[in-house]
Design a protein around this motif. Structure first.
Motif, short mmCIF file in Angstrom:
data_model
loop_
_atom_site.label_atom_id
_atom_site.label_comp_id
_atom_site.label_asym_id
_atom_site.label_seq_id
_atom_site.Cartn_x
_atom_site.Cartn_y
_atom_site.Cartn_z
N SER A 5 1.04 6.83 -4.48
CA SER A 5 2.15 6.71 -3.54
C SER A 5 1.77 5.68 -2.47
CB SER A 5 2.39 8.10 -2.93
OG SER A 5 3.21 7.97 -1.82
N LEU A 6 2.24 4.46 -2.67
CA LEU A 6 1.90 3.38 -1.75
C LEU A 6 2.74 3.48 -0.48
CD1 LEU A 6 1.80 0.29 -4.16
CD2 LEU A 6 -0.15 1.54 -3.20
N SER A 7 2.26 2.88 0.60
CA SER A 7 3.09 2.77 1.81
C SER A 7 4.31 1.92 1.44
CB SER A 7 2.29 2.10 2.93
OG SER A 7 1.97 0.78 2.54
N LEU A 33 -3.33 -1.17 -4.14
CA LEU A 33 -2.24 -1.95 -4.75
C LEU A 33 -2.49 -2.24 -6.24
CD1 LEU A 33 0.47 -3.46 -4.37
CD2 LEU A 33 -0.86 -5.46 -3.68
N PRO A 34 -3.66 -2.86 -6.61
CA PRO A 34 -3.85 -3.11 -8.04
C PRO A 34 -3.90 -1.82 -8.86
CG PRO A 34 -5.79 -3.81 -6.76
CD PRO A 34 -4.73 -3.45 -5.77
N THR A 35 -4.48 -0.75 -8.29
CA THR A 35 -4.57 0.51 -9.05
C THR A 35 -3.17 1.07 -9.31
OG1 THR A 35 -6.70 0.97 -8.02
CG2 THR A 35 -5.63 2.82 -9.07
N ALA A 95 -2.56 -9.02 1.90
CA ALA A 95 -1.73 -8.20 2.78
C ALA A 95 -2.56 -7.54 3.86
CB ALA A 95 -1.02 -7.12 1.95
N GLY A 96 -1.90 -7.31 5.00
CA GLY A 96 -2.52 -6.52 6.07
C GLY A 96 -3.55 -7.26 6.90
N HIS A 147 10.93 -10.76 3.07
CA HIS A 147 11.40 -9.40 3.40
C HIS A 147 10.92 -9.05 4.79
CE1 HIS A 147 12.30 -8.69 -0.83
NE2 HIS A 147 11.10 -9.17 -1.12
N ILE A 148 11.68 -8.19 5.46
CA ILE A 148 11.23 -7.64 6.73
C ILE A 148 11.50 -6.14 6.68
CG2 ILE A 148 13.41 -8.21 7.94
CD1 ILE A 148 11.55 -8.91 10.41
N LEU A 149 10.53 -5.36 7.10
CA LEU A 149 10.70 -3.91 7.03
C LEU A 149 9.98 -3.24 8.20
CD1 LEU A 149 8.12 -2.10 5.05
CD2 LEU A 149 8.28 -4.52 4.57
N GLU A 150 10.38 -2.01 8.47
CA GLU A 150 9.75 -1.26 9.55
C GLU A 150 9.11 -0.01 8.97
OE1 GLU A 150 12.43 -0.18 12.71
OE2 GLU A 150 10.76 0.08 14.11
N GLU A 151 7.89 0.25 9.40
CA GLU A 151 7.19 1.46 8.95
C GLU A 151 6.29 1.92 10.09
OE1 GLU A 151 5.32 2.82 4.79
OE2 GLU A 151 4.41 1.01 5.60
N ASN A 152 6.35 3.18 10.42
CA ASN A 152 5.54 3.75 11.52
C ASN A 152 5.63 2.89 12.78
OD1 ASN A 152 4.71 5.70 9.70
ND2 ASN A 152 2.93 4.49 9.06
#
Ligand code: SAM
Length: 240
Positions: A5-7, A33-35, A95-96, A147-152
Motif C-alpha cells: 500500500s503505497l502513499s 516503489l519497485p517492490t 522521488a522525495g 501532476h499536483i496532489l496533496e497528502e498529509n
C-alpha cells in the motif's frame, strides 16, 4: 505505507511507470516503489539505488522478504552510478528529494554516461521544481505530463518527461518560458484547486519576505528583483 500500500504520492509516481518497464528507482529507501510495481506484475526488472547504508539495507531486506531478489537489484551507489548497461533501463524514477539534488543526480548521470537521455524520467521534487524543469529543457527533454496532489498537508508535484526525439505532436516541445518553468507548463494551464492553494501559500511567503526586506531597507539586489517578478507572476496567475 508499505510495499502493498503505497502513499498517494508514490502511487502516482508508480502510475506513470509504463507496463513492462525496466526501472531504476534512485533514492529507493525501503524499495517500496519497485517492490510494489513488481508485485503488481507491472514492471519487468528494477534497480533500487540508495546512497545511504541504512536505507540500502532496508531496501535489500524488503526485496528479499518478497522473494524478488532475482528481479530487483539493490545497489549501494550515488545517484545513477547504481545503473550498469546490462540493466537496459528505460524508465528512471527519482522521488522525495529536493529539485537541486535531482538535477545534480541527472547531471552526473549524463556526465558519467549512465543516463542515455532516451529514458522516460518520472521526477517528484519536494521543493525546487523549477530547477528540475530547467534541467529537462537544457537536456533535450520535454514535459509530457504533470501532476499536483496533496497528502498529509503537503503539496507535491510529479513531472513526467520524455526525450524530445520521442515527442509525438507537441510542436512547442522543449520551449518554455521562465514563467512556465516556474509554475509548470501543464499545471499552469490546468490550474487545479490544489495548484491554486499552493500558489496562494507561496504568495503569502514571498510577500512576507518582501516586506521584511523593504523594512530592513535592503538595497535592490538580484534576489529582490526575482521575488518581485515572481510575486507579479503569482498575482497574475491567481487573478485569471
Ligand atoms: N524515493 C523514496 C520516496 O519518495 O518515498 C524515498 C525518499 S527519501 C526522502 C530520499 C532517499 O534518497 C533517502 O533514502 C536518501 O538516502 C536517498 N538519496 C539521497 N541522495 C541520493 C543519491 N545521490 N543517490 C541515491 N540515493 C540518494
Amino acid at each position: 505505507m508499505n510495499e502493498h500500500s503505497l502513499s498517494k504520492r508514490l502511487a502516482m509516481v508508480g502510475a506513470e511507470v509504463p507496463s513492462g518497464a525496466r526501472l531504476a528507482d534512485i533514492g529507493s529507501d525501503h524499495a517500496y516503489l519497485p517492490t510494489a510495481l513488481m508485485l503488481e506484475g507491472k514492471i519487468q526488472y528494477a534497480v533500487a539505488g540508495e546512497v545511504v547504508k541504512g536505507p540500502f539495507e532496508s531496501a535489500k531486506r524488503q526485496v528479499a522478504k518478497n522473494g524478488l531478489s532475482n528481479k530487483i537489484t539493490v545497489r549501494l551507489a550515488d545517484g545513477l552510478a547504481a545503473v550498469v548497461p546490462e540493466d537496459r533501463i528505460d524508465t528512471v524514477t527519482i522521488a522525495g528529494m529536493g529539485g537541486t539534488l535531482i538535477a545534480h543526480i541527472l547531471d552526473e548521470g549524463v556526465r558519467s554516461g549512465k543516463l542515455q537521455k532516451t529514458e522516460r524520467l518520472i521526477l517528484q521534487p519536494n521543493v525546487g521544481e523549477q530547477n528540475v524543469r530547467q534541467w529537462l529543457i537544457a537536456n533535450e527533454y520535454w514535459i509530457e505530463r504533470e501532476h499536483i496532489l496533496e497528502e498529509n498537508d503537503k503539496i507535491y508535484e510529479i513531472i513526467v518527461a520524455l526525450p524530445v526525439t520521442a515527442a509525438k505532436t507537441d510542436s512547442r516541445k522543449g520551449e518554455y518560458t521562465e514563467k512556465e518553468l516556474f509554475f509548470g507548463p501543464l499545471l499552469a494551464v490546468e490550474k487545479s484547486p490544489i495548484f491554486l492553494k499552493k500558489w496562494q501559500k507561496e504568495q503569502q511567503n514571498r510577500q512576507r519576505v518582501w516586506n521584511q526586506l523593504q523594512q530592513a531597507g535592503t538595497p535592490q539586489t538580484e534576489k529582490i528583483t526575482e521575488i518581485k517578478e515572481q510575486l507579479s507572476w503569482i498575482e497574475e496567475i491567481l487573478a485569471d
